[in-house]
Motif scaffolding. Structure first.
Motif, PDB file in Angstrom:
ATOM      1  N   UNK A  37     -23.837 -18.827  -2.345  1.00  0.00           N
ATOM      2  CA  UNK A  37     -25.301 -18.803  -2.567  1.00  0.00           C
ATOM      3  C   UNK A  37     -25.860 -17.399  -2.378  1.00  0.00           C
ATOM      4  N   UNK A  38     -25.310 -16.680  -1.409  1.00  0.00           N
ATOM      5  CA  UNK A  38     -25.744 -15.299  -1.176  1.00  0.00           C
ATOM      6  C   UNK A  38     -25.576 -14.459  -2.425  1.00  0.00           C
ATOM      7  N   UNK A  39     -24.590 -14.846  -3.231  1.00  0.00           N
ATOM      8  CA  UNK A  39     -24.296 -14.177  -4.496  1.00  0.00           C
ATOM      9  C   UNK A  39     -25.520 -14.079  -5.403  1.00  0.00           C
ATOM     10  N   UNK A  40     -26.484 -15.030  -5.242  1.00  0.00           N
ATOM     11  CA  UNK A  40     -27.630 -15.069  -6.150  1.00  0.00           C
ATOM     12  C   UNK A  40     -28.948 -14.625  -5.528  1.00  0.00           C
ATOM     13  N   UNK A  41     -28.923 -14.212  -4.264  1.00  0.00           N
ATOM     14  CA  UNK A  41     -30.184 -13.835  -3.611  1.00  0.00           C
ATOM     15  C   UNK A  41     -30.862 -12.678  -4.355  1.00  0.00           C
ATOM     16  N   UNK A  45     -32.831 -20.793   2.843  1.00  0.00           N
ATOM     17  CA  UNK A  45     -31.756 -21.781   2.846  1.00  0.00           C
ATOM     18  C   UNK A  45     -30.471 -21.182   3.400  1.00  0.00           C
ATOM     19  N   UNK A  46     -30.151 -19.975   2.950  1.00  0.00           N
ATOM     20  CA  UNK A  46     -28.925 -19.335   3.425  1.00  0.00           C
ATOM     21  C   UNK A  46     -29.028 -19.041   4.930  1.00  0.00           C
ATOM     22  N   UNK A  47     -30.233 -18.700   5.381  1.00  0.00           N
ATOM     23  CA  UNK A  47     -30.420 -18.485   6.814  1.00  0.00           C
ATOM     24  C   UNK A  47     -30.193 -19.791   7.586  1.00  0.00           C
ATOM     25  N   UNK A  48     -30.653 -20.905   7.024  1.00  0.00           N
ATOM     26  CA  UNK A  48     -30.395 -22.205   7.643  1.00  0.00           C
ATOM     27  C   UNK A  48     -28.892 -22.447   7.807  1.00  0.00           C
ATOM     28  N   UNK A  49     -28.122 -22.079   6.780  1.00  0.00           N
ATOM     29  CA  UNK A  49     -26.675 -22.316   6.840  1.00  0.00           C
ATOM     30  C   UNK A  49     -26.067 -21.548   8.006  1.00  0.00           C
ATOM     31  N   UNK A  50     -26.534 -20.312   8.213  1.00  0.00           N
ATOM     32  CA  UNK A  50     -26.059 -19.535   9.356  1.00  0.00           C
ATOM     33  C   UNK A  50     -26.413 -20.264  10.646  1.00  0.00           C
ATOM     34  N   UNK A  51     -27.647 -20.785  10.704  1.00  0.00           N
ATOM     35  CA  UNK A  51     -28.080 -21.539  11.882  1.00  0.00           C
ATOM     36  C   UNK A  51     -27.196 -22.761  12.109  1.00  0.00           C
ATOM     37  N   UNK A  52     -26.870 -23.485  11.035  1.00  0.00           N
ATOM     38  CA  UNK A  52     -26.017 -24.671  11.169  1.00  0.00           C
ATOM     39  C   UNK A  52     -24.652 -24.290  11.732  1.00  0.00           C
ATOM     40  N   UNK A  94     -29.338 -32.299  10.022  1.00  0.00           N
ATOM     41  CA  UNK A  94     -29.819 -33.269   9.032  1.00  0.00           C
ATOM     42  C   UNK A  94     -31.294 -33.064   8.719  1.00  0.00           C
ATOM     43  N   UNK A  95     -32.071 -32.686   9.738  1.00  0.00           N
ATOM     44  CA  UNK A  95     -33.495 -32.429   9.524  1.00  0.00           C
ATOM     45  C   UNK A  95     -33.682 -31.343   8.473  1.00  0.00           C
ATOM     46  N   UNK A  96     -32.802 -30.339   8.490  1.00  0.00           N
ATOM     47  CA  UNK A  96     -32.987 -29.194   7.604  1.00  0.00           C
ATOM     48  C   UNK A  96     -32.302 -29.386   6.250  1.00  0.00           C
ATOM     49  N   UNK A  97     -31.288 -30.243   6.232  1.00  0.00           N
ATOM     50  CA  UNK A  97     -30.456 -30.395   5.044  1.00  0.00           C
ATOM     51  C   UNK A  97     -31.225 -30.994   3.874  1.00  0.00           C
ATOM     52  N   UNK A  98     -32.207 -31.804   4.182  1.00  0.00           N
ATOM     53  CA  UNK A  98     -32.944 -32.478   3.133  1.00  0.00           C
ATOM     54  C   UNK A  98     -33.747 -31.455   2.301  1.00  0.00           C
ATOM     55  N   UNK A  99     -34.245 -30.420   2.957  1.00  0.00           N
ATOM     56  CA  UNK A  99     -34.886 -29.306   2.238  1.00  0.00           C
ATOM     57  C   UNK A  99     -33.893 -28.685   1.253  1.00  0.00           C
ATOM     58  N   UNK A 100     -32.648 -28.523   1.683  1.00  0.00           N
ATOM     59  CA  UNK A 100     -31.634 -27.885   0.842  1.00  0.00           C
ATOM     60  C   UNK A 100     -31.389 -28.684  -0.431  1.00  0.00           C
ATOM     61  N   UNK A 101     -31.246 -29.996  -0.264  1.00  0.00           N
ATOM     62  CA  UNK A 101     -30.937 -30.813  -1.437  1.00  0.00           C
ATOM     63  C   UNK A 101     -32.119 -30.841  -2.401  1.00  0.00           C
ATOM     64  N   UNK A 102     -33.310 -30.966  -1.848  1.00  0.00           N
ATOM     65  CA  UNK A 102     -34.503 -31.009  -2.708  1.00  0.00           C
ATOM     66  C   UNK A 102     -34.704 -29.705  -3.465  1.00  0.00           C
TER      67      UNK A 102
END
Lengths: 325, 101
Positions: free
Chosen positions: A62-66, A81-88, A165-173
């Motif tokens: 994903x970072x590939x497209x920032x 979103x990518x920052x969330x992944x680091x947090x996860x 899970x709280x944050x993942x739903x933002x990612x999918x949407x």
């Protein structure tokens, strides 16, 4: 499903083990300082760190497209979103650390190939539509697995899952939102969206891992409640949920055997190519070498920062001590 | 509460993070993270644990500075509370005529 093919240790017997199993059966949470069998501890370290590594390596495609996101808004969203992944990744490393391993040890095991991450992140993101497909399909598949894991037996793991899970739903949407835009766009954009679905469909199905109804590892992990559903069960759920979403987009799932079984209410679908899955898992996917090289480079390039900041902290602490004396 | 990593390499120490969710609430443990010092631990905690308005105040404590009770002492530790039911107001029957108390 970020943890695939996690081998569970075979449980040791004995009265302590029985008492431990009874706690799990009663729905109690196991906490870091509680007694736990070594086999449970080892299996969990393997599973949680593989999950953590997946979050971290998952930032790369994903970072590939920032820098190439089509608008400033899309760029800001993708960054978040990518920052969330680091947090996860960090939540999960911390959960693993409560089992008595250090984060640096886990990082080293990822970098030298002793530990794995999900097969899905070894596929390239060739167009902007791939970012949509990753959010929609890959995060969608991850949610299928992570929602039940909020009830897993190990306390710190379950709590990390709740946050994730709280944050993942933002990612999918946000992924589906990209797909909607593309699917309603020009012919070229529609083709791009269809192409992304074509390339990400089977790798997404592989995320759940091969059928494990016969697997001793899965049986043990389910007994310990560190795995809640079988791989096939989750895959079926994912297909049932995703096919209507693809129809809404006006895109077709690349599977000529796909059909709704009216009796069972489930979609019938083709299995992904499991030879390909094992090839990718064993390091021969399209981007394995690139991903590990990028992680190694980041780790090596960051060494002076980590050491410098530690040294600065030590110096500051020494100065305070001198001032007090 | 996490225990410190067994191998003391040149790894940043582990900090436990506590966050006050909103005014009027107490700080609650939310997780842990690595940082070279307290100042950086607060900054990292902001990035890792409050990306979506989860807090109005952050505490960080070095994990090694925390003393925790041991699960094996659970019996002797909490048994006295169980045997003293008269500590609870419901132990006493007050006639309804007396009114709210």
């Amino acid at each position: 499903m970020y943890a695939q093919m996690v081998k569970s240790e075979i449980a040791d017997g004995g009265p302590e083990m029985d008492a431990f199993q009874a706690r799990i059966d009663a729905g109690e949470r196991i906490e870091p300082k509680d007694w736990m069998p070594d086999s449970y501890r080892k299996t969990l370290i393997r599973q949680i760190s593989q999950h953590a590594h997946s979050e971290i390596v998952g930032q790369l495609p994903e970072g590939n497209w920032i820098t190439r996101a089509p608008t400033l808004e899309r760029k800001a969203i993708l960054l978040a979103k990518v920052q969330d992944e680091a947090g996860h990744g960090l939540y999960l490393y911390c959960a693993a650390e409560t089992l008595g391993v250090s984060r640096d040890e886990l990082t080293e095991m990822l970098l030298d190939g002793r530990m794995k991450y999900s097969s899905i992140f070894n596929y390239p993101t060739l167009t902007w539509a791939d970012i949509g497909a990753v959010g929609w399909l890959v995060d969608g598949a991850a949610i299928m697995n992570q929602v039940p894991l909020q009830r897993t037996s190990y306390g710190p793991y379950a709590r990390a899952m709740v946050r994730i899970c709280k944050e993942e739903s933002f990612h999918q949407r946000q992924g589906y939102d990209i797909m909607m835009k593309m699917a309603q766009g020009s012919d070229a954009q529609k083709r791009m969206a269809q192409d992304a679905l074509n390339r990400y469909w089977y790798p997404s199905l592989m995320m759940f891992g091969p059928s494990d109804t016969e697997s001793v590892h899965s049986t043990q992990s389910m007994k310990w409640r560190i795995k809640i559903n079988s791989n096939d069960e989750l895959r079926q759920k994912f297909v049932n949920q995703t096919v209507p979403q693809a129809e809404y987009l006006g895109l077709s799932v690349p599977d000529e055997n796909l059909r709704l079984n009216e009796e069972t209410g489930h979609y019938e679908f083709s299995e992904p190519d499991w030879d390909e899955f094992f090839q990718v898992l064993n390091g021969n996917g399209p981007c394995n070498a690139e991903r590990i090289a990028a992680r190694n480079k980041a780790w090596d390039d960051g060494a002076w920062v980590r050491e410098g900041m530690m040294e600065h902290a030590r110096k500051k602490a020494d100065n305070t001590k001198l001032a007090v004396e | 509460m996490s225990k410190p990593p067994p191998t003391a390499r040149n790894e940043w120490p582990l900090w436990e993070v506590f966050i006050r969710g909103q005014h009027g609430m107490s700080h609650r443990h939310v997780g842990s993270l690595h940082a070279p010092d307290a100042e950086m631990a607060i900054k990292n905690a902001r990035d890792v644990y409050t990306r979506r308005n989860e807090g109005v105040s952050i505490w960080v404590v070095e994990a090694t500075k925390i003393t925790a009770s041991s699960p094996s002492e659970k019996g002797p530790m909490y048994e006295p509370a169980l045997s003293k039911v008269y500590r609870h107001p419901t132990f006493f029957d007050i006639p309804e005529d007396v009114g709210a108390m």
